[in-house]
Design a protein around this motif. Sequence first.
Motif, PDB file in Angstrom:
ATOM      1  N   MET A   1    -110.078 -56.688  34.405  1.00  0.00           N
ATOM      2  CA  MET A   1    -109.719 -55.479  34.572  1.00  0.00           C
ATOM      3  C   MET A   1    -110.161 -55.108  32.901  1.00  0.00           C
ATOM      4  N   ASP A   2    -111.267 -54.470  32.965  1.00  0.00           N
ATOM      5  CA  ASP A   2    -111.824 -54.419  31.260  1.00  0.00           C
ATOM      6  C   ASP A   2    -111.461 -52.792  31.088  1.00  0.00           C
ATOM      7  N   ASP A   3    -112.055 -52.346  29.638  1.00  0.00           N
ATOM      8  CA  ASP A   3    -111.469 -51.335  29.429  1.00  0.00           C
ATOM      9  C   ASP A   3    -111.992 -50.138  30.013  1.00  0.00           C
ATOM     10  N   ALA A   4    -113.378 -50.139  30.370  1.00  0.00           N
ATOM     11  CA  ALA A   4    -113.848 -49.634  31.254  1.00  0.00           C
ATOM     12  C   ALA A   4    -112.691 -48.434  32.054  1.00  0.00           C
ATOM     13  N   ASP A   5    -112.325 -49.818  33.307  1.00  0.00           N
ATOM     14  CA  ASP A   5    -111.635 -49.639  34.360  1.00  0.00           C
ATOM     15  C   ASP A   5    -110.194 -48.894  34.180  1.00  0.00           C
ATOM     16  N   LYS A   6    -109.829 -49.271  32.879  1.00  0.00           N
ATOM     17  CA  LYS A   6    -108.443 -48.640  32.721  1.00  0.00           C
ATOM     18  C   LYS A   6    -108.656 -47.428  32.353  1.00  0.00           C
ATOM     19  N   ALA A   7    -109.618 -46.895  31.590  1.00  0.00           N
ATOM     20  CA  ALA A   7    -110.116 -45.502  31.291  1.00  0.00           C
ATOM     21  C   ALA A   7    -110.268 -44.768  32.381  1.00  0.00           C
ATOM     22  N   GLN A   8    -111.082 -44.949  33.441  1.00  0.00           N
ATOM     23  CA  GLN A   8    -111.190 -44.456  34.737  1.00  0.00           C
ATOM     24  C   GLN A   8    -109.806 -44.062  35.786  1.00  0.00           C
ATOM     25  N   ILE A   9    -109.555 -45.213  35.643  1.00  0.00           N
ATOM     26  CA  ILE A   9    -107.583 -45.301  35.689  1.00  0.00           C
ATOM     27  C   ILE A   9    -106.915 -44.162  35.494  1.00  0.00           C
ATOM     28  N   ASP A  10    -107.009 -43.752  34.107  1.00  0.00           N
ATOM     29  CA  ASP A  10    -106.198 -43.145  33.423  1.00  0.00           C
ATOM     30  C   ASP A  10    -107.129 -41.633  33.939  1.00  0.00           C
ATOM     31  N   ILE A  11    -108.427 -41.373  34.227  1.00  0.00           N
ATOM     32  CA  ILE A  11    -108.722 -40.407  34.582  1.00  0.00           C
ATOM     33  C   ILE A  11    -108.679 -39.977  35.449  1.00  0.00           C
ATOM     34  N   GLU A  12    -108.003 -40.916  36.682  1.00  0.00           N
ATOM     35  CA  GLU A  12    -107.710 -40.493  37.918  1.00  0.00           C
ATOM     36  C   GLU A  12    -106.260 -40.161  38.267  1.00  0.00           C
ATOM     37  N   HIS A  13    -106.050 -40.477  37.100  1.00  0.00           N
ATOM     38  CA  HIS A  13    -104.179 -40.015  37.185  1.00  0.00           C
ATOM     39  C   HIS A  13    -104.388 -38.732  36.747  1.00  0.00           C
ATOM     40  N   ALA A  14    -105.070 -38.590  35.572  1.00  0.00           N
ATOM     41  CA  ALA A  14    -104.705 -37.619  34.993  1.00  0.00           C
ATOM     42  C   ALA A  14    -105.312 -36.680  35.820  1.00  0.00           C
ATOM     43  N   ILE A  15    -106.115 -36.677  37.445  1.00  0.00           N
ATOM     44  CA  ILE A  15    -106.590 -35.082  37.765  1.00  0.00           C
ATOM     45  C   ILE A  15    -105.925 -35.229  38.866  1.00  0.00           C
ATOM     46  N   GLN A  16    -105.341 -36.531  39.875  1.00  0.00           N
ATOM     47  CA  GLN A  16    -104.055 -36.157  40.579  1.00  0.00           C
ATOM     48  C   GLN A  16    -103.156 -35.528  39.189  1.00  0.00           C
ATOM     49  N   HIS A  17    -102.934 -35.592  38.648  1.00  0.00           N
ATOM     50  CA  HIS A  17    -101.360 -34.869  37.408  1.00  0.00           C
ATOM     51  C   HIS A  17    -101.847 -33.509  37.653  1.00  0.00           C
ATOM     52  N   LYS A  18    -103.321 -32.973  37.584  1.00  0.00           N
ATOM     53  CA  LYS A  18    -104.013 -32.032  37.445  1.00  0.00           C
ATOM     54  C   LYS A  18    -103.677 -30.815  39.138  1.00  0.00           C
ATOM     55  N   LEU A  19    -103.909 -31.872  39.700  1.00  0.00           N
ATOM     56  CA  LEU A  19    -103.919 -31.852  41.778  1.00  0.00           C
ATOM     57  C   LEU A  19    -102.499 -30.930  41.618  1.00  0.00           C
ATOM     58  N   ALA A  20    -101.609 -31.955  41.571  1.00  0.00           N
ATOM     59  CA  ALA A  20     -99.951 -31.628  41.506  1.00  0.00           C
ATOM     60  C   ALA A  20     -99.553 -30.749  40.982  1.00  0.00           C
ATOM     61  N   GLN A  21    -100.066 -30.632  40.075  1.00  0.00           N
ATOM     62  CA  GLN A  21    -100.277 -29.182  39.176  1.00  0.00           C
ATOM     63  C   GLN A  21    -100.662 -27.451  39.766  1.00  0.00           C
ATOM     64  N   HIS A  22    -101.686 -28.076  40.694  1.00  0.00           N
ATOM     65  CA  HIS A  22    -102.535 -26.775  40.785  1.00  0.00           C
ATOM     66  C   HIS A  22    -101.556 -26.551  42.670  1.00  0.00           C
TER      67      HIS A  22
END
Length: 68
Positions: A1-22
Motif C-alpha cells: 500500500m502506498d501513500d496515495a492508497d492510504k490517503a484514499q482510505i483516510d478520505i473514505e473514513h472521513a466521508i463515512q464519518h460525515k455520513l454517520a453524523q449526517h
Amino acid sequence: MDDADKAQIDIEHAIQHKLAQHRTLFDGPDVDLSECVECGAHISEARRKAIHNCRTCIDCQQRIEAKA
Ligand SMILES: [Zn+2]
C-alpha cells in the motif's frame, strides 16, 4: 500500500464519518427531543413534527439563528 492508497482510505473514513453524523442529524426516530437541549423547556409535539430533529425550543432556536 502506498501513500496515495492510504490517503484514499483516510478520505473514505472521513466521508463515512460525515455520513454517520449526517444520519444522526436528519434520520432516525429517536433524535426528536421533547425538551430543549439549551434550556430544558418542553417542545410542543406540533413543533417536533414540523421540524425534524428539533432539539431546541422556539426561543432558543431564534437565539441560535440570530447568532449565526
Ligand atoms: Zn430552549
